[in-house]
Write an enzyme that holds these catalytic residues in place. Sequence first.
Site, PDB file in Angstrom:
ATOM      1  CG  ASP A  91      52.878  51.271  32.893  1.00 37.41           C
ATOM      2  OD1 ASP A  91      52.009  51.422  32.025  1.00 37.41           O
ATOM      3  OD2 ASP A  91      52.778  50.464  33.835  1.00 37.41           O
ATOM      4  NE  ARG A 136      41.280  56.513  41.327  1.00 34.62           N
ATOM      5  CZ  ARG A 136      41.646  55.358  40.742  1.00 34.62           C
ATOM      6  NH1 ARG A 136      42.656  54.661  41.212  1.00 34.62           N
ATOM      7  NH2 ARG A 136      40.968  54.912  39.696  1.00 34.62           N
ATOM      8  CG  ASN A 162      53.346  46.868  36.556  1.00 41.31           C
ATOM      9  OD1 ASN A 162      52.456  46.030  36.652  1.00 41.31           O
ATOM     10  ND2 ASN A 162      53.429  47.719  35.536  1.00 41.31           N
ATOM     11  CG  HIS A 204      53.964  48.079  30.574  1.00 45.20           C
ATOM     12  ND1 HIS A 204      52.641  48.443  30.680  1.00 45.20           N
ATOM     13  CD2 HIS A 204      54.411  48.590  29.386  1.00 45.20           C
ATOM     14  CE1 HIS A 204      52.295  49.132  29.592  1.00 45.20           C
ATOM     15  NE2 HIS A 204      53.337  49.247  28.801  1.00 45.20           N
TER      16      HIS A 204
HETATM   17  C1  GRF Z   1      49.948  41.123  31.246  1.00 43.75           C
HETATM   18  O1  GRF Z   1      50.425  41.215  29.924  1.00 43.75           O
HETATM   19  C2  GRF Z   1      50.419  42.307  32.034  1.00 43.75           C
HETATM   20  O2  GRF Z   1      51.713  42.759  31.701  1.00 43.75           O
HETATM   21  C3  GRF Z   1      49.394  43.343  31.623  1.00 43.75           C
HETATM   22  O3  GRF Z   1      48.171  42.643  31.647  1.00 43.75           O
HETATM   23  C4  GRF Z   1      48.441  41.281  31.310  1.00 43.75           C
HETATM   24  C5  GRF Z   1      47.883  40.442  32.429  1.00 43.75           C
HETATM   25  O4  GRF Z   1      47.597  39.216  31.920  1.00 43.75           O
HETATM   26  N1  GRF Z   1      49.389  44.464  32.525  1.00 43.75           N
HETATM   27  P1  GRF Z   1      46.965  38.124  32.940  1.00 43.75           P
HETATM   28  O5  GRF Z   1      45.717  38.754  33.536  1.00 43.75           O
HETATM   29  O6  GRF Z   1      48.008  37.852  33.982  1.00 43.75           O
HETATM   30  O7  GRF Z   1      46.677  36.948  32.050  1.00 43.75           O
END
Ligand code: GRF
Length: 198
Positions: free
Chosen positions: A143, A63, A105, A107
């Site tokens: 997160d 990683r 990010n 979420h």
């Molecule tokens: C989004 O809801 C994001 O918040 C979550 O994964 C989803 C991504 O959707 N982490 P996409 O791949 O952009 O359609």
Amino acid sequence: VPVAVLASGTGSLLTALLDAAEADSAAFDVVAVAVDRDCRAAELAAQRGIAVITCRLGDYPDRGAWDRALTEQTAAFAPEWVATAGFMKILGPAFLDRFAGRVVNSHPALLPAFPGAHGVADALAYGVKVTGTTVHLVDGGVDTGPILAQTPVAVEPDDTEETLHERIKQVERVLLTDVVTALATRGVVTDGRKAQIP
Ligand code: GRF
């Protein structure tokens, strides 16, 4: 202002960022899209002429090597901000050192409730009446970084994970784009856990 986007999924959030970046009044432009797997997001970026970085964990001995490779390949585009839009990997120390305080990010839940990769399903299973989306600065946790913006989304009685996630994505697209625009034009002031866009 150059922005790099990290994605792993269908690219709905990426599409919203690309659409905003292509608007005449755009405050930012997407200079590269980094993915950790073959995914729709990578195809969408390529179709729109955006440089695609594919950095698969499996292509590296461990990683740490993957983290350094993703960092170097992303840094080559000199982004001022990095947005993770459905990126399904925890960013490593090399990446977070290089882009400290500059990674945002999205979420699909109202943090600190329901962190992790199944925030929508967890909220539905818990039986909350309101969930939503959170845009936050990324720190070393999952997160857990300072929150920049949130939008509530009501849970309907007949919601499934798919219908609820789709409704959340509709507001996520707007919130993430607005926050990236605000960061690009006004930056952010953080004080411990608190973050404020002037
Ligand atoms: C989004 O809801 C994001 O918040 C979550 O994964 C989803 C991504 O959707 N982490 P996409 O791949 O952009 O359609």
